[in-house]
Design an enzyme around this catalytic site. Structure first.
Site, mmCIF file in Angstrom:
data_model
loop_
_atom_site.group_PDB
_atom_site.id
_atom_site.type_symbol
_atom_site.label_atom_id
_atom_site.label_comp_id
_atom_site.label_asym_id
_atom_site.label_seq_id
_atom_site.Cartn_x
_atom_site.Cartn_y
_atom_site.Cartn_z
ATOM 1 N N HIS A 177 61.785 86.354 -50.143
ATOM 2 C CA HIS A 177 60.494 86.430 -49.332
ATOM 3 C C HIS A 177 59.600 85.511 -49.719
ATOM 4 C CE1 HIS A 177 57.975 88.285 -52.826
ATOM 5 N NE2 HIS A 177 59.226 88.673 -53.113
ATOM 6 N N CYS A 180 62.822 90.149 -57.279
ATOM 7 C CA CYS A 180 63.116 89.524 -55.927
ATOM 8 C C CYS A 180 63.001 88.100 -56.083
ATOM 9 C CB CYS A 180 62.420 90.087 -54.818
ATOM 10 S SG CYS A 180 62.919 91.759 -54.345
#
Length: 546
Positions: A438, A457
């Site tokens: 992301h 992440c």
């Protein structure tokens, strides 16, 4: 067999791999004693069958296979010489592959073959040869270790070969070809093996010379410390032979080349981190390469076509098309504590979300946010509190102090916006670890050379360019369409028409351009744990001569 391995076999540097195999095929056929030779391929004797069955009593699968074929031998029959010789020759290569010699007990097998006196002896050696073959086949094709047993954050699924298929292949196929087919199919493995041989040659002589003492050296410096740096750079191949006594532009350029090959800021100054990497011994690098070879044995992947490659200790994400890197960006990965480390696994990327909302993971809600809300219900005003149906609740309707981490029944979500923790886009490959790629509003972190800051992440420095590169093949106007969707501000999923494999890996030694191996620091300590496990299993790095 990979093309690179095939061509590599004809090069002088690969003789150590090929010679023992060929020599054994030509000269090393092991003849059984006359007593053993009486055993018939078509109708094994009762002593042979009984001893073989007894030796396999702890392995029901293999025992059943032999029973189904009336205990006909695979290795010790009158017509099995080529098969037996090919296996023994292959086992000689264990050190070249960084596999433990003692595990296959080649010397013991040869002694036992030479000492056979009865058909019962033949049955027992038949079982030992089968066990050695299955161990070798499994270790070479899919790795010696089970990674999750060494480190719980290595969650890669290992594809293990079926023992019955391995036995049938050896029974029905050309034994040399069957054994060759066990090799990892990538050129990467051959390059790592070549690097191992080269490092062993260096380790067996004088290494790269004395270590560089002290901390920092910079352009203009002179003296004994500089000479140690200069000589080590020459020995490593980064600097052409020179008698310069001063840290000049040539030395600065060599330092920069070294820094790029080791994932360090290429500023040309030999600071503490650079000196520490320069002072690594050939022995240290051999260990890194051996661990990388084990990792490559786990990677049963097709490298043709398109894939996404995230190398955690390199802090980069790449799009690779038919083996060529077509896009590359810096990444931020999970923090170094065990709960935040980014796991290693492979999956399929299937869509992106433009203007994403962030559904806060449960661990963050109860571990970080709930204590803040209990002290101040109006804290985290940019976050929404939601019920199980996703409905937004008013802060005044929730008594946060009435709940514990275990009993708190609500979720939390951050709506799309400039300050959203996921930025403006996320890239999804749904997985049980809740890991994805992301954007991020925290752009300053990409300026650091060591970027382990996230909750797990993977944050991308150039997420828009990544989106353009990823979707351009299916949407030539992707930039215009993407920008239009961004401006709309609405959370919008965009499907990939063709899913793309994504591999989250952890290589501290990996081939880079011009045949050189690049090295990275062991940010999570995973390689250290893997090496300890390999060493405990009997793998050895070549000793340094003194």
């Amino acid at each position: 067999m990979p093309a690179a391995v095939s061509s590599f076999a004809h090069r002088a540097s690969f003789r150590r791999l090929a010679a023992p195999f060929l020599l054994a095929l030509l000269l090393g056929q092991v003849a059984l004693s006359p007593a053993a030779a009486r055993e018939s391929d078509s109708q094994p004797s009762l002593p042979f069958s009984q001893s073989l069955a007894a030796a396999l009593s702890q392995d029901e699968l293999v025992a059943a296979w032999y029973q189904a074929r009336d205990y006909r031998p695979l290795w010790t029959g009158a017509s099995d010489t080529a098969r037996r010789s090919a296996l023994l020759a292959a086992l000689e290569l264990a050190p070249d592959h960084g596999l433990p010699v003692a595990r296959y007990d080649l010397a013991g097998l040869r002694r036992a073959l030479g000492a056979v006196r009865t058909e019962g002896d033949v049955g027992r050696i038949e079982a030992r040869l089968t066990r050695a073959y299955l161990d070798w086949a499994g270790d070479l094709s899919s790795g010696l270790l089970t990674p999750s047993e060494i480190d719980s954050t290595i969650v890669r699924e290992i594809s293990r070969k079926d023992p019955l298929l391995l036995l049938r292949a050896m029974e029905q196929g050309d034994p040399e070809q069957v054994l060759r087919d066990l090799l990892p199919r990538s050129d990467i493995y051959a390059q790592l093996m070549r690097a191992k041989f080269e490092l062993e040659e260096i380790a067996a002589t004088q290494g790269w010379g004395p270590a560089v003492p002290g901390d920092t050296l910079k352009p203009g410096d002179q003296g004994e410390r500089f000479l140690a740096l200069r000589n080590r750079l020459i020995a490593m191949g980064y600097l052409a032979p020179t008698a310069t006594a001063v840290y000049d532009r040539a030395v600065q350029s060599a330092v920069m080349s070294f820094q790029r090959a080791h994932g360090l800021p290429a500023d040309g100054v030999a600071g503490g981190d650079t000196i520490a990497e320069i002072n690594k011994s050939p022995q240290d690098r051999i260990r890194s390469v051996l661990v990388a070879m084990e990792r490559e044995r786990w990677m049963d992947i097709d490298r043709s076509g398109r894939m996404i490659w995230v190398n955690l200790p390199d802090f980069t994400t790449e799009i690779v098309d038919d083996g060529r890197v077509t896009f590359r960006t810096r990444t931020v990965i999970g923090r170094e504590d065990m709960e935040r480390r980014t796991p290693e696994f492979s999956d399929m990327m299937n869509h992106m979300v433009v203007n994403p909302s962030w559904g806060v993971p449960r661990s963050i809600i109860v571990g970080e946010y709930l204590p803040l809300l209990q002290r101040n219900p109006n804290a985290l005003s940019h976050m929404q509190v939601v019920d199980r149906n996703g409905r937004v609740l008013s802060r005044g309707s929730v008594n946060f102090s009435a709940y514990t981490a275990r009993s708190f029944p609500f979720g939390m979500r951050q709506p799309p916006g400039d300050s959203n923790a996921l930025g403006k886009v996320k890239f999804m490959f749904p997985n049980k670890y809740n890991i994805y790629l992301h954007d991020t509003p925290s752009k300053n972190l990409f300026a650091h050379d060591k970027r382990a800051y996230s909750h797990g992440c993977i944050r991308l420095a150039d997420p828009f360019d990544f989106a353009h590169a990823l979707f351009r093949t299916q949407a030539p106007e992707i930039e215009r369409e993407f920008n239009s969707t961004l401006k709309g501000g609405k959370e919008t999923p965009v499907k990939l028409e063709v899913k793309v494999p994504i591999h989250i890996v952890y290589f501290t030694a990996y081939p880079e351009g011009k045949g050189r191996i690049g090295y990275r620091r062991d940010v999570y300590g995973r390689d250290a744990r893997l090496w300890s496990a390999l060493e405990a299993a009997g793998v050895v790095a070549a000793p340094v001569s003194h």
